[in-house]
Design an enzyme around this catalytic site. Structure first.
Site, PDB file in Angstrom:
ATOM      1  N   GLU A  34       0.770  -1.018   0.179  1.00  0.00           N
ATOM      2  CA  GLU A  34      -0.020  -0.026  -0.016  1.00  0.00           C
ATOM      3  C   GLU A  34       0.942   1.202  -0.070  1.00  0.00           C
ATOM      4  OE1 GLU A  34      -2.868   0.488  -1.344  1.00  0.00           O
ATOM      5  OE2 GLU A  34      -3.869  -0.805   0.327  1.00  0.00           O
ATOM      6  N   ASP A 178      -4.637   0.773  -9.882  1.00  0.00           N
ATOM      7  CA  ASP A 178      -6.138   0.424 -10.173  1.00  0.00           C
ATOM      8  C   ASP A 178      -6.527   0.105 -11.379  1.00  0.00           C
ATOM      9  OD1 ASP A 178      -5.769   1.304  -7.621  1.00  0.00           O
ATOM     10  OD2 ASP A 178      -6.932   3.394  -7.968  1.00  0.00           O
TER      11      ASP A 178
HETATM   12 MG    MG Z   1     -10.314   6.087  -7.815  1.00  0.00          MG
END
Ligand code: MG
Ligand code: ADP
Length: 390
Positions: A34, A178
């Site tokens: 992360e 992402d």
């Molecule tokens: Mg986003």
């Protein structure tokens, strides 16, 4: 499936015919690594079984017309109106439409054929909770335009163009994780991505383990400022460590031992942020070996360590994330639990014994509600296939 029927029906009402295709692109959850994607580190996300669905057909008009069902809103744009972020009738383009318009902008920059589209879309990825609803919207439109444009690009290339849309058109300085996870997801597999080389491999989710996602129901505050501060701290750490190690290009290049030697030269806050990154990259490297050996217990412990580091060193937790993580770690069958995504609210990710996942999810929701007075959403999630046409 309900969402697909709903967008197909709304498409029919609005445009007078059934949609030509439906594109699907999932959200993602990150198990480890992360705040390291923008430090050239390794990340370990999975695409999840929640997704954005776009029902679409070629428009046959100069402009594209979009209906965002979840937002009960509509918008139009064309290659002429995209640069000024306006609509053909000169109204401003609403913020949510910047994501699909950004995808068109990014594809046009590549000189690709991007036909005008009629589209109705909806998603069951919660917005702004760290499961990357934005990348799922972008990737679903990538797939839609790929199928109408008559060209094909590798999934990673589509992800990079979606990231460019979010960075340069929407104006959010996100890393590649992402869009990558939404584009390249594999059923029942975790994805291990090297954010520097963009090489990746899939690693099976340990047998008899389930991913449980717990949404605190608190939405993050102040994220862009806090996020940018932390990126700046990482860059400053690199500049300062380069005085002793001139060959390093990012925190990826600094081992934990080297960091310990030079941390004293950094301002306290910069040292804390950089220590998280250096140690977290170390954890992801260990994780690969543990997963390959099927050692889910020790992998779970790395998730717990990651949480402590995000809380104490990177300082991106909040009371609700603390409550959710603490309760999860106290329940039977929990291998590991931690906050996931940028932080300051949103979701935790939990790895739990598969057979007890339903009772774990129930107890977690109940105890969290008792303690905080909030109503959390807790779901058992399976790693899913990446973006594509249905
Ligand atoms: Mg986003
Ligand atoms: P996340 O962590 O979920 O990606 P972001 O702030 O990056 O959060 O992106 C959320 C934004 O993406 C929303 O504010 C909206 O503009 C857009 N978005 C997400 N889901 C949808 C949806 N179902 N319909 C329309 N726009 C959406």
């Amino acid at each position: 499936m309900q969402l697909i029927d709903r967008i197909s029906n709304i498409f029919h009402e609005k445009f007078g015919h059934t949609p030509m295709h439906i594109a699907r692109a999932p959200g993602r959850v990150n198990l480890l690594g992360e705040h390291v994607d923008y430090n050239d580190g390794f990340v370990l996300p999975a695409a999840i079984d929640r997704a954005t669905y776009v029902a679409f057909s070629p428009a046959g008009t100069p402009h594209s017309s979009l209906v965002a069902v979840n937002l009960r809103n509509e918008a139009s744009f064309s290659p002429q109106t995209i640069p000024s972020k306006t609509q053909p009738d000169s109204r401003r383009l609403p913020d949510w439409a910047h994501y699909p318009a950004g995808v068109m902008w990014s594809l046009l920059e590549e000189q690709l054929v991007v036909p005008a589209i009629n589209a109705v879309y909806a998603s069951d990825v919660p917005r702004g909770s760290g499961l990357s609803s934005s990348a799922s919207v972008e990737m679903a439109f990538m797939i839609a335009w790929q199928s109408l444009g008559g060209w094909t690009l590798p999934s990673m290339q589509l992800a990079l163009l979606a990231q460019k849309a979010e960075n340069r058109y929407v104006g959010v300085n996100c890393g590649i994780m992402d869009q990558f996870a939404s584009a390249c997801g594999v059923n029942d597999q975790l994805l291990l991505l090297d954010c520097r080389s963009l090489e990746w491999q899939s690693v099976p989710l340990p047998e008899h383990a389930s991913i449980v996602i717990a949404d605190t129901s608190v939405r993050r505050k102040l994220t862009s400022g806090e996020y940018n501060n932390r990126r700046a701290a990482c860059e400053e750490a690199v500049r300062l460590i380069q005085k002793d190690l001139p060959e390093i290009k990012s925190l990826r290049d600094v081992s934990v031992d080297e960091f310990n030697r030079f941390a004293g030269n950094l301002p306290d806050e910069v040292a804390k942020r950089a220590r998280h990154v250096v140690e977290e990259i170390g954890r992801t490297i260990q994780a690969r070996a543990l997963l390959e050996a099927g050692d889910v217990q020790r992998f779970g412990r790395l998730m717990n360590e990651c949480h402590v580091s995000l809380r104490d060193l990177y300082e991106v937790s909040c009371p609700e994330l603390e409550a959710m993580t603490r309760i999860a770690q106290s329940l039977d069958g929990c291998y590991g639990a931690r906050l996931t995504g940028a932080g300051f609210g949103g979701c935790t990710v939990n790895l739990v014994v598969q057979e007890i996942a339903p009772s774990f999810a129930e107890s977690l929701a109940k105890q969290y509600a008792l303690e905080t007075g909030l109503r959390p959403q807790v779901y058992i999630s399976r790693p899913s296939q990446g973006a594509g046409l249905l």
